[in-house]
Design a protein around this motif. Structure first.
Motif, PDB file in Angstrom:
ATOM      1  N   GLU A  45      -2.967   4.838   2.054  1.00  0.00           N
ATOM      2  CA  GLU A  45      -1.958   5.549   1.556  1.00  0.00           C
ATOM      3  C   GLU A  45      -2.152   6.677   0.698  1.00  0.00           C
ATOM      4  O   GLU A  45      -2.563   6.675  -0.362  1.00  0.00           O
ATOM      5  N   ARG A  61      -2.659   5.080   9.175  1.00  0.00           N
ATOM      6  CA  ARG A  61      -3.816   4.303   9.812  1.00  0.00           C
ATOM      7  C   ARG A  61      -4.748   5.476  10.479  1.00  0.00           C
ATOM      8  O   ARG A  61      -4.316   6.105  11.592  1.00  0.00           O
ATOM      9  N   THR A 118      -6.576  11.007  14.756  1.00  0.00           N
ATOM     10  CA  THR A 118      -6.427   9.845  14.217  1.00  0.00           C
ATOM     11  C   THR A 118      -8.015   9.459  13.770  1.00  0.00           C
ATOM     12  O   THR A 118      -8.173   8.931  12.487  1.00  0.00           O
ATOM     13  N   PRO A 173     -10.209   0.319  12.230  1.00  0.00           N
ATOM     14  CA  PRO A 173      -9.021   0.906  11.707  1.00  0.00           C
ATOM     15  C   PRO A 173      -9.285   1.059  10.125  1.00  0.00           C
ATOM     16  O   PRO A 173     -10.074   0.492   9.519  1.00  0.00           O
ATOM     17  N   ASP A 228      -6.840   1.874   6.829  1.00  0.00           N
ATOM     18  CA  ASP A 228      -5.395   2.218   6.363  1.00  0.00           C
ATOM     19  C   ASP A 228      -5.673   2.939   4.914  1.00  0.00           C
ATOM     20  O   ASP A 228      -6.019   2.114   4.212  1.00  0.00           O
TER      21      ASP A 228
END
Length: 222
Positions: A13, A2, A118, A9, A11
């Motif tokens: 993979e 994240r 982040t 946000p 997200d």
């Protein structure tokens, strides 16, 4: 993983993680970095730049990582994240095991987690002034924070060249991909430190991304 784009946000993979090494634009600066690493036993690279492939799972936004022994250290680097045609700029540390690096740079990259901030910035918001972006890092020694690295992206090969050299857009067609893009020489020489702090500043807007992490050493068992 994240990430965030401001308050939004994101997200992703990750399918691939690339570590670009020896990316300095100044040949004298590259030679200086080669020489400072030679002092700790690291063989010179076969070519510059090089693109190391490591496990995507190594990239982490955690504030604590674990390593074996006391011979690892961080390196502040620009982080490119791409998924399909979308691309972002972030901040990461190519944390590396310096003892293992003397035997194999590629292996030393694989054995340590790669902490990153982040927050990401949209690529299109920065593409006209990428070389103005400033990176800095600090290490904690004897309870005090000391400047460790600093420079702008103008000291690194153009990010567009690194993207092409790593075939990043091709990899991004298989899923999200991230690439760390190289670093600057360390003030006072490359050395381990248990705490590492880094920041990336956009002078055009005054925005800043920062991240700090602590390294916990696990015992070396023979």
């Amino acid at each position: 993983m994240r990430f965030t784009l401001g308050d939004t946000p994101l997200d992703l993979e990750l399918s691939h993680l690339v570590i670009a090494g020896w990316t300095g634009r100044d040949r004298d600066a590259i030679q200086h970095h080669i020489e400072e690493l030679a002092e700790i036993g690291v063989s010179p690279p076969s070519a510059t730049p090089l693109f190391y492939r490591v496990s995507a799972a190594l990239l982490t936004t955690a504030s604590e990582i674990q390593v074996v022994g006391n011979a690892s250290s961080g390196e502040v680097e620009p982080l490119i994240v791409q998924h399909g045609e979308r691309r972002w700029l972030g901040l990461g540390s190519d944390h590396t095991d310096r003892a293992l690096e003397a035997h194999s740079v590629a292996m030393s990259k694989q054995v340590c987690a790669k902490p990153c901030a982040t927050e990401l910035w949209a690529w299109e918001d920065l593409s006209d002034r990428l070389e103005e972006i400033r990176l800095e890092s600090w290490i904690e020694e004897d309870g005090a924070w000391l400047p460790y690295q600093q420079g702008t992206l103008a000291a690194i090969l153009p990010l567009a060249d690194l993207i092409e050299g790593a075939s990043l857009s091709l990899l991004a067609g298989e899923g999200a991909v991230a690439m760390m893009c190289g670093t600057f020489g360390a003030m006072g020489g490359v050395r381990p430190a248990a705490r590492f702090r880094m920041a990336m500043t956009d002078p055009g807007t005054g925005r800043q991304i920062s991240h700090e992490y602590v390294t916990t050493a696990l015992p070396e068992v023979a």
